[in-house]
Enzyme design. Structure first.
Site, PDB file in Angstrom:
ATOM      1  N   GLU A   1      -8.616   1.920  -4.625  1.00  0.00           N
ATOM      2  CA  GLU A   1      -9.682   1.584  -3.679  1.00  0.00           C
ATOM      3  C   GLU A   1     -10.433   2.828  -3.233  1.00  0.00           C
ATOM      4  OE1 GLU A   1      -8.734  -1.157  -0.515  1.00  0.00           O
ATOM      5  OE2 GLU A   1     -10.640  -0.783   0.507  1.00  0.00           O
TER       6      GLU A   1
ATOM      7  N   GLU B   1       0.835  -1.206   0.000  1.00  0.00           N
ATOM      8  CA  GLU B   1       0.000   0.000   0.000  1.00  0.00           C
ATOM      9  C   GLU B   1       0.869   1.255   0.000  1.00  0.00           C
ATOM     10  OE1 GLU B   1      -2.860  -0.112   3.191  1.00  0.00           O
ATOM     11  OE2 GLU B   1      -3.678  -2.040   2.539  1.00  0.00           O
TER      12      GLU B   1
HETATM   13  O1  KIV Z   1      -6.550  -6.948   1.601  1.00  0.00           O
HETATM   14  C1  KIV Z   1      -7.289  -7.001   0.607  1.00  0.00           C
HETATM   15  O2  KIV Z   1      -8.145  -7.892   0.477  1.00  0.00           O
HETATM   16  C2  KIV Z   1      -7.124  -5.986  -0.422  1.00  0.00           C
HETATM   17  C3  KIV Z   1      -8.143  -5.906  -1.503  1.00  0.00           C
HETATM   18  C4  KIV Z   1      -9.418  -5.401  -0.948  1.00  0.00           C
HETATM   19  C5  KIV Z   1      -7.692  -5.122  -2.661  1.00  0.00           C
HETATM   20  O3  KIV Z   1      -6.205  -5.230  -0.374  1.00  0.00           O
END
Ligand code: KIV
Length: 277
Positions: A186, A120
């Site tokens: 997201e 991220e």
């Molecule tokens: O952790 C997760 O499942 C994710 C997705 C929602 C993209 O990062």
């Protein structure tokens, strides 16, 4: 391409080559049986750190560890033959330095057999992404709402509204330029997701973003109706397995209470030659 067909074996290059082409189909998985199911239809299977909330009952993804990701990554690996397997780097395992990120990403790849990792962050992670890619670690980036930053965001609000759009666009550009082969967008406004998708050279994978994204992803337990603690607006429920399971457990309990289970077909005679136990 037909409604069910997809590229046979996926890898980071084949995902990158889908920019502007057929939508890239992605779901999360955390266990071998679900991995088998989603592998039939998906180009990319993500072992998301959402596993902490979905399977382990954690209040956020902050408490997820590298060992948890590796354990679930190994389980999912056993169920995936065709899709590209991507494993999330959990909070605290990559932010300190590019060297820390490489050390932990190399461990995740070696111990799970995944083909890429996801992390991220936008501009602040660009140097780390560049470092990893230059050393053989394919990276999926993740911008917009990044749940590991819940404490700095102060919640799970939409990111990139109004003046904030420039920041999210700059993040997407930064991770694309750093060498990520695709980026999860997201919970950003639909028009911003469209703009970013048209602007950058790598595929965008939307979750709460736009149908214009190059691909879509959902948490599998959300779309199956298995995780019912809360339901984000961006989730479409394709089944209500949680309700079905609750009804099944209630029916079993009532059968046991009424001595209807086990029935004659579930019990064993004193002797029956050749019967299997
Ligand atoms: O952790 C997760 O499942 C994710 C997705 C929602 C993209 O990062």
């Amino acid at each position: 391409m037909s409604v069910t067909a997809r590229a046979k074996i996926s890898n980071p290059q084949s995902i990158l080559a889908r920019k502007g082409g057929d939508p890239i189909i992605c779901l999360t998985a955390y266990t071998t049986p679900i991995a088998h199911l989603v592998d039939q239809h998906c180009d990319l299977v993500l072992v998301g750190d959402s596993v902490g909330m979905v399977l382990h009952g954690l209040p956020s993804t902050i408490g997820v560890t590298l060992d948890m990701m590796i354990l679930h990554g190994q389980a999912v690996r056993r169920g995936v033959d065709n899709a590209l397997l991507v494993v999330d780097m959990p909070f605290g395992s990559y932010e300190e330095s590019p060297a820390q990120a490489f050390r932990n990403a190399a461990r995740v790849m070696a111990e799970t057999g995944c083909g890429a990792v996801k992390l991220e962050g936008g501009s602040s992670m660009a140097d780390t992404i560049r470092f990893l890619v230059a050393r053989g670690v394919p990276v999926v980036a993740h911008v917009g709402l990044t749940p590991q930053s819940v404490n700095t965001f102060g919640g799970y609000a939409v990111q990139g509204r109004g003046d904030d759009a420039d920041r999210v666009l700059a993040d997407a550009r930064a991770v694309a330029e750093a060498g990520a082969f695709c980026v999860v967008l997201e919970k950003v406004p639909e028009t911003l997701a469209r703009t970013i998708t048209a602007d950058i050279a790598i595929p965008t994978i939307g979750i709460g973003a736009s149908p214009a994204c190059d691909g879509q992803i959902l948490v599998v337990d959300d779309m199956l109706g298995l995780f019912t603690d809360f339901r984000p607006k961006f989730v479409k429920r394709y089944a209500e397995l949680g309700h079905a399971a609750a009804e099944a457990v209630a029916a079993y309990a009532e059968d046991v209470r009424q001595r209807r289970f086990p029935a004659p077909e579930h019990v064993f005679a004193d002797t029956l030659p050749g019967e299997k136990t």
